[in-house]
Write a protein that holds these residues in place. Structure first.
Motif, PDB file in Angstrom:
ATOM      1  N   UNK A  77      52.532   5.871  68.452  1.00 28.77           N
ATOM      2  CA  UNK A  77      52.880   6.817  67.387  1.00 28.77           C
ATOM      3  C   UNK A  77      53.776   6.146  66.350  1.00 28.77           C
ATOM      4  N   UNK A  78      54.689   5.305  66.804  1.00 32.40           N
ATOM      5  CA  UNK A  78      55.539   4.551  65.880  1.00 32.40           C
ATOM      6  C   UNK A  78      54.678   3.607  65.032  1.00 32.40           C
ATOM      7  N   UNK A  79      53.712   2.940  65.666  1.00 26.93           N
ATOM      8  CA  UNK A  79      52.805   2.056  64.921  1.00 26.93           C
ATOM      9  C   UNK A  79      52.057   2.842  63.841  1.00 26.93           C
ATOM     10  N   UNK A  80      51.615   4.046  64.177  1.00 28.57           N
ATOM     11  CA  UNK A  80      50.933   4.911  63.199  1.00 28.57           C
ATOM     12  C   UNK A  80      51.895   5.285  62.074  1.00 28.57           C
ATOM     13  N   UNK A  81      53.117   5.645  62.425  1.00 27.19           N
ATOM     14  CA  UNK A  81      54.136   6.014  61.439  1.00 27.19           C
ATOM     15  C   UNK A  81      54.384   4.867  60.458  1.00 27.19           C
ATOM     16  N   UNK A  82      54.338   3.636  60.959  1.00 26.86           N
ATOM     17  CA  UNK A  82      54.665   2.461  60.143  1.00 26.86           C
ATOM     18  C   UNK A  82      53.419   1.742  59.605  1.00 26.86           C
ATOM     19  N   UNK A  83      52.263   2.389  59.646  1.00 27.09           N
ATOM     20  CA  UNK A  83      51.016   1.713  59.274  1.00 27.09           C
ATOM     21  C   UNK A  83      50.993   1.238  57.819  1.00 27.09           C
ATOM     22  N   UNK A  84      51.706   1.915  56.930  1.00 28.55           N
ATOM     23  CA  UNK A  84      51.700   1.526  55.515  1.00 28.55           C
ATOM     24  C   UNK A  84      52.752   0.468  55.174  1.00 28.55           C
TER      25      UNK A  84
END
Length: 156
Positions: free
Chosen positions: A139-146
């Motif tokens: 979920x953190x990886x998704x949050x920081x995808x940009x």
């Protein structure tokens, strides 16, 4: 305060699950990791970087230090650490020195060190010195995808 209002709004808007972890007041990320009983390499800390075009938020494990030369090469820009007043202006709903690592919530471009990708869990400042946000790593990886990803830190 618990969790900064802009951070909370952004996290809820992303629809990603998160929790909070309370801990005794701490002044440094090393103390924070110890006090909250979380591994330092899974605690994301924020360092506001000053560039001519405006600030950028560097996100790295709390047990690491920004390698300004490596970051400068990666960004292909001259940069330096932002002064404290700039940090307080950007993160105006947070306690001084407790900036969350989610630059998007504050309209600040973000660069994240690769060491924080692919972990099982990640923790980060919620905006005060007594609360951490806890997320599953994916979920953190998704949050920081940009965010821009790279390698720009050294052990301290």
């Amino acid at each position: 305060m618990m969790i900064a209002s802009r951070l909370k709004h952004h996290l809820e808007a992303q629809g990603l699950p998160f929790g909070t972890v309370r801990h005794p007041y701490t002044a440094t990320s090393a103390e924070c990791a110890e006090s909250a009983h979380v591994p330092g390499d899974h605690l994301a800390k924020s360092v506001l970087i000053h560039m001519e075009e405006g600030p950028v938020l560097a996100v790295l494990p709390s047990n690491q230090t920004v390698d300004l030369h490596a970051l400068q090469s990666m960004m292909d820009r001259r940069l330096g650490l932002a002064p404290e007043y700039e940090l307080n202006q950007v993160f105006d709903d947070c306690d001084p020195g407790a900036a969350p690592c989610v630059g998007q919530a504050y309209h600040v471009p973000t660069v994240i060190d690769d060491r924080l990708t692919g972990l099982d869990k990640v923790w980060f400042e919620a905006g005060d010195h007594k609360t951490l946000v806890e997320m599953k790593g994916n979920d953190f990886d998704t949050l920081m995808k940009d965010a821009k990803h790279g390698s720009f830190c050294i052990m301290h």
